[in-house]
Scaffold this motif. Structure first.
Motif, PDB file in Angstrom:
ATOM      1  N   ALA A  71       0.889  -1.186  -0.062  1.00 31.94           N
ATOM      2  CA  ALA A  71       0.162   0.126   0.039  1.00 31.94           C
ATOM      3  C   ALA A  71       0.901   1.401  -0.060  1.00 31.94           C
ATOM      4  O   ALA A  71       1.753   1.438   0.837  1.00 31.94           O
ATOM      5  N   TYR A  72       0.701   2.210  -0.917  1.00 30.44           N
ATOM      6  CA  TYR A  72       1.151   3.458  -0.908  1.00 30.44           C
ATOM      7  C   TYR A  72       0.495   4.713  -0.772  1.00 30.44           C
ATOM      8  O   TYR A  72       0.955   5.786  -0.642  1.00 30.44           O
ATOM      9  N   GLY A  73      -0.818   4.456  -1.000  1.00 31.47           N
ATOM     10  CA  GLY A  73      -1.865   5.611  -1.038  1.00 31.47           C
ATOM     11  C   GLY A  73      -2.594   5.641   0.446  1.00 31.47           C
ATOM     12  O   GLY A  73      -1.949   5.481   1.263  1.00 31.47           O
ATOM     13  N   SER A  74      -3.962   5.981   0.295  1.00 30.76           N
ATOM     14  CA  SER A  74      -4.804   6.219   1.415  1.00 30.76           C
ATOM     15  C   SER A  74      -4.772   4.910   2.149  1.00 30.76           C
ATOM     16  O   SER A  74      -5.092   4.724   3.457  1.00 30.76           O
ATOM     17  N   CYS A  75      -4.390   3.703   1.504  1.00 30.21           N
ATOM     18  CA  CYS A  75      -4.589   2.441   2.308  1.00 30.21           C
ATOM     19  C   CYS A  75      -3.180   2.192   3.316  1.00 30.21           C
ATOM     20  O   CYS A  75      -3.268   1.450   4.002  1.00 30.21           O
ATOM     21  N   GLU A 104     -13.425  10.623  -7.356  1.00 33.07           N
ATOM     22  CA  GLU A 104     -14.832  11.418  -7.282  1.00 33.07           C
ATOM     23  C   GLU A 104     -15.010  11.141  -5.821  1.00 33.07           C
ATOM     24  O   GLU A 104     -15.412  12.206  -5.054  1.00 33.07           O
ATOM     25  N   SER A 105     -14.763  10.144  -5.046  1.00 25.64           N
ATOM     26  CA  SER A 105     -15.110  10.004  -3.571  1.00 25.64           C
ATOM     27  C   SER A 105     -13.932  10.722  -2.666  1.00 25.64           C
ATOM     28  O   SER A 105     -14.075  10.956  -1.334  1.00 25.64           O
ATOM     29  N   ARG A 106     -12.856  11.064  -3.500  1.00 29.74           N
ATOM     30  CA  ARG A 106     -11.765  11.609  -2.716  1.00 29.74           C
ATOM     31  C   ARG A 106     -11.498  13.107  -2.899  1.00 29.74           C
ATOM     32  O   ARG A 106     -10.779  13.784  -2.669  1.00 29.74           O
ATOM     33  N   ALA A 147      -3.364   8.645  -5.570  1.00 32.39           N
ATOM     34  CA  ALA A 147      -2.101   8.137  -5.780  1.00 32.39           C
ATOM     35  C   ALA A 147      -2.118   7.069  -6.947  1.00 32.39           C
ATOM     36  O   ALA A 147      -2.977   6.265  -6.974  1.00 32.39           O
ATOM     37  N   ASP A 148      -0.867   7.066  -7.463  1.00 32.32           N
ATOM     38  CA  ASP A 148      -0.550   6.138  -8.628  1.00 32.32           C
ATOM     39  C   ASP A 148       0.942   5.793  -8.371  1.00 32.32           C
ATOM     40  O   ASP A 148       1.714   6.510  -7.737  1.00 32.32           O
ATOM     41  N   VAL A 149       1.379   4.698  -9.160  1.00 35.02           N
ATOM     42  CA  VAL A 149       2.835   4.610  -9.008  1.00 35.02           C
ATOM     43  C   VAL A 149       3.057   4.524 -10.405  1.00 35.02           C
ATOM     44  O   VAL A 149       2.329   3.722 -11.349  1.00 35.02           O
ATOM     45  N   TYR A 168      -7.620  16.251   2.720  1.00 31.00           N
ATOM     46  CA  TYR A 168      -8.048  15.268   3.332  1.00 31.00           C
ATOM     47  C   TYR A 168      -7.310  14.049   2.858  1.00 31.00           C
ATOM     48  O   TYR A 168      -6.784  13.061   3.711  1.00 31.00           O
ATOM     49  N   TYR A 169      -7.359  13.813   1.788  1.00 35.69           N
ATOM     50  CA  TYR A 169      -6.651  12.494   1.207  1.00 35.69           C
ATOM     51  C   TYR A 169      -5.084  12.621   1.381  1.00 35.69           C
ATOM     52  O   TYR A 169      -4.610  11.593   1.926  1.00 35.69           O
ATOM     53  N   ALA A 170      -4.554  13.631   1.107  1.00 35.35           N
ATOM     54  CA  ALA A 170      -3.210  13.913   1.338  1.00 35.35           C
ATOM     55  C   ALA A 170      -2.868  13.660   2.714  1.00 35.35           C
ATOM     56  O   ALA A 170      -1.666  13.146   3.166  1.00 35.35           O
ATOM     57  N   GLY A 171      -3.716  14.040   3.644  1.00 37.52           N
ATOM     58  CA  GLY A 171      -3.626  13.753   5.081  1.00 37.52           C
ATOM     59  C   GLY A 171      -3.512  12.233   5.520  1.00 37.52           C
ATOM     60  O   GLY A 171      -3.003  12.085   6.193  1.00 37.52           O
ATOM     61  N   LEU A 172      -4.533  11.331   4.918  1.00 39.72           N
ATOM     62  CA  LEU A 172      -4.495  10.186   5.060  1.00 39.72           C
ATOM     63  C   LEU A 172      -3.124   9.490   4.769  1.00 39.72           C
ATOM     64  O   LEU A 172      -2.674   8.684   5.328  1.00 39.72           O
ATOM     65  N   MET A 173      -2.606  10.092   3.697  1.00 39.18           N
ATOM     66  CA  MET A 173      -1.425   9.463   3.140  1.00 39.18           C
ATOM     67  C   MET A 173      -0.228   9.831   4.057  1.00 39.18           C
ATOM     68  O   MET A 173       0.791   9.064   4.430  1.00 39.18           O
TER      69      MET A 173
END
Length: 155
Positions: free
Chosen positions: A8-12, A45-47, A52-54, A122-127
């Motif tokens: 996992a490298y993104g919100s996961c 959309e939900s984010r 994130a992508d690799v 928010y998404y960046a914060g999860l990461m």
């Protein structure tokens, strides 16, 4: 019940967010995907912004977390990542984990945007929360600087 490895490298990377998808998993620890870089090449959309992508990139690396869970859970992760919608595809990669190479699943965007798309705060914060546990301080700082300078995010 066969166990699989997932990088996992993104919100996961944020374990609380990850439990929305996979209820039972083992956190193995920090891991590195070499010769890739982290990018935001898809609007989620939900984010409410880029997700994130690799992307293959010789000499670069993506730091993240290695999980293990039952193979039967993979369809749930595919659903979360929008595999059925053609957003992400599940791929197998070699991860560097505790001095060894480990074969693991991860996801990459199928139809990448030409220009990177700013992620939501928010998404960046999860990461960033996930990186606090699993990435080096240098990697986290570089990521945060990139978000602030490249996308103008206030973190």
């Amino acid at each position: 019940m066969e166990k699989i490895y997932y990088f996992a490298y993104g919100s996961c990377m944020d374990q609380v967010d990850f439990t929305r998808t996979i209820a039972e998993f083992e956190v193995l620890g920090s891991a590195i995907l070499k010769n890739y870089r982290l990018a935001f090449t898809l609007y989620g959309e939900s984010r409410y912004g880029g997700v994130a992508d690799v992307v293959r990139s010789l000499g670069d690396e993506v730091q993240g977390v290695l999980y293990s869970f039952a193979q039967e859970e993979l369809p749930h992760l595919d659903q979360r990542e929008g595999v059925h919608l053609g957003k992400y595809e599940r791929i197998e990669v070699d991860i560097h984990f505790q001095g060894k190479r480990v074969r693991a699943y991860t996801y990459q965007v199928v139809d990448k945007a030409q220009q990177e798309i700013a992620p939501s705060a928010y998404y960046a914060g999860l990461m960033i929360n996930g990186m606090s546990k699993f990435a080096t301080e240098e990697y986290k700082k570089s990521f945060t600087n990139r978000l602030q300078q490249g996308f103008g995010l206030k973190l």
